[in-house]
Design a protein around this motif. Structure first.
Motif, PDB file in Angstrom:
ATOM      1  N   ALA A  67       0.825  -1.215   0.000  1.00 55.15           N
ATOM      2  CA  ALA A  67       0.000   0.000   0.000  1.00 55.15           C
ATOM      3  C   ALA A  67       0.858   1.263   0.000  1.00 55.15           C
ATOM      4  CB  ALA A  67      -0.927  -0.007   1.208  1.00 55.15           C
ATOM      5  N   ALA A  68       2.025   1.200   0.613  1.00 53.12           N
ATOM      6  CA  ALA A  68       2.899   2.372   0.692  1.00 53.12           C
ATOM      7  C   ALA A  68       3.849   2.466  -0.501  1.00 53.12           C
ATOM      8  CB  ALA A  68       3.702   2.323   1.989  1.00 53.12           C
ATOM      9  N   GLY A  69       3.870   1.450  -1.349  1.00 54.13           N
ATOM     10  CA  GLY A  69       4.842   1.398  -2.436  1.00 54.13           C
ATOM     11  C   GLY A  69       4.400   2.099  -3.708  1.00 54.13           C
ATOM     12  N   ASP A  70       5.302   2.075  -4.682  1.00 54.92           N
ATOM     13  CA  ASP A  70       5.078   2.728  -5.971  1.00 54.92           C
ATOM     14  C   ASP A  70       3.934   2.100  -6.757  1.00 54.92           C
ATOM     15  OD1 ASP A  70       7.090   4.508  -5.526  1.00 54.92           O
ATOM     16  OD2 ASP A  70       8.586   3.446  -6.741  1.00 54.92           O
ATOM     17  N   VAL A  71       3.800   0.779  -6.700  1.00 57.76           N
ATOM     18  CA  VAL A  71       2.769   0.105  -7.478  1.00 57.76           C
ATOM     19  C   VAL A  71       1.388   0.604  -7.063  1.00 57.76           C
ATOM     20  CG1 VAL A  71       1.714  -2.118  -8.002  1.00 57.76           C
ATOM     21  CG2 VAL A  71       4.192  -1.934  -7.855  1.00 57.76           C
TER      22      VAL A  71
END
Length: 160
Positions: A67-71
């Motif tokens: 959820a916190a990532g780039d994707v």
């Protein structure tokens, strides 16, 4: 599923067992079997038969990391852009609603060049004459409207 990760995490936290299988992850995320397997596979620590089990806390941490990532960022941004485009289409549809009119087959392909007798176009003028009944007047008006819809540029050229 990126859009409701927080709700899915809350659902997983409420589970009574410390392990999560593919079916529980499918339900929580609202995804299919294959996507649930892909997410769960690197976290599988135990197996019961052919079912892999992941530690619930480790899975939740993994989902928070996703959820916190780039994707997730790019997926959410893509969804926002798509939503904006769809909202614009809806707005335009409401500004220019389509009206369905039942028309005889002979009129459906009406062109400005072949308007019925008594319908004349000239710069600054639209003339409708030589009708003997309201029904005949309506037919000529319908032919004109359909011709305009079929070739608006030709209509504009004739009355300009």
């Amino acid at each position: 599923w990126f859009g409701h990760l927080d709700a899915a995490i809350a659902q997983l936290e409420a589970l009574p067992f410390p392990f999560v299988d593919r079916a529980a992850l499918e339900l929580a995320l609202g995804v299919g079997r294959r996507r649930a397997q892909q997410i769960l596979q690197p976290l599988v620590r135990h197996s019961i038969g052919r079912n892999g089990l992941a530690d619930r806390d480790e899975l939740i941490a993994h989902l928070r990391q996703i959820a916190a990532g780039d994707v997730a960022f790019y997926e959410n941004r893509r969804r926002q852009r798509l939503s904006a485009v769809v909202e614009e289409w809806h707005r335009q549809a409401h500004l220019q609603p389509r009206v369905l009119v039942e028309a005889p087959a002979a009129v459906v392909n009406q062109e400005v060049e072949t308007l019925p007798p008594g319908v004349y176009l000239a710069p600054g003028r639209i003339v409708l004459e030589d009708f003997s009944s309201p029904e005949e007047a309506k037919q000529k008006l319908l032919a004109l409207i359909i011709a305009i819809g079929n070739n608006p540029d030709e209509f504009d050229a004739r009355i300009s």
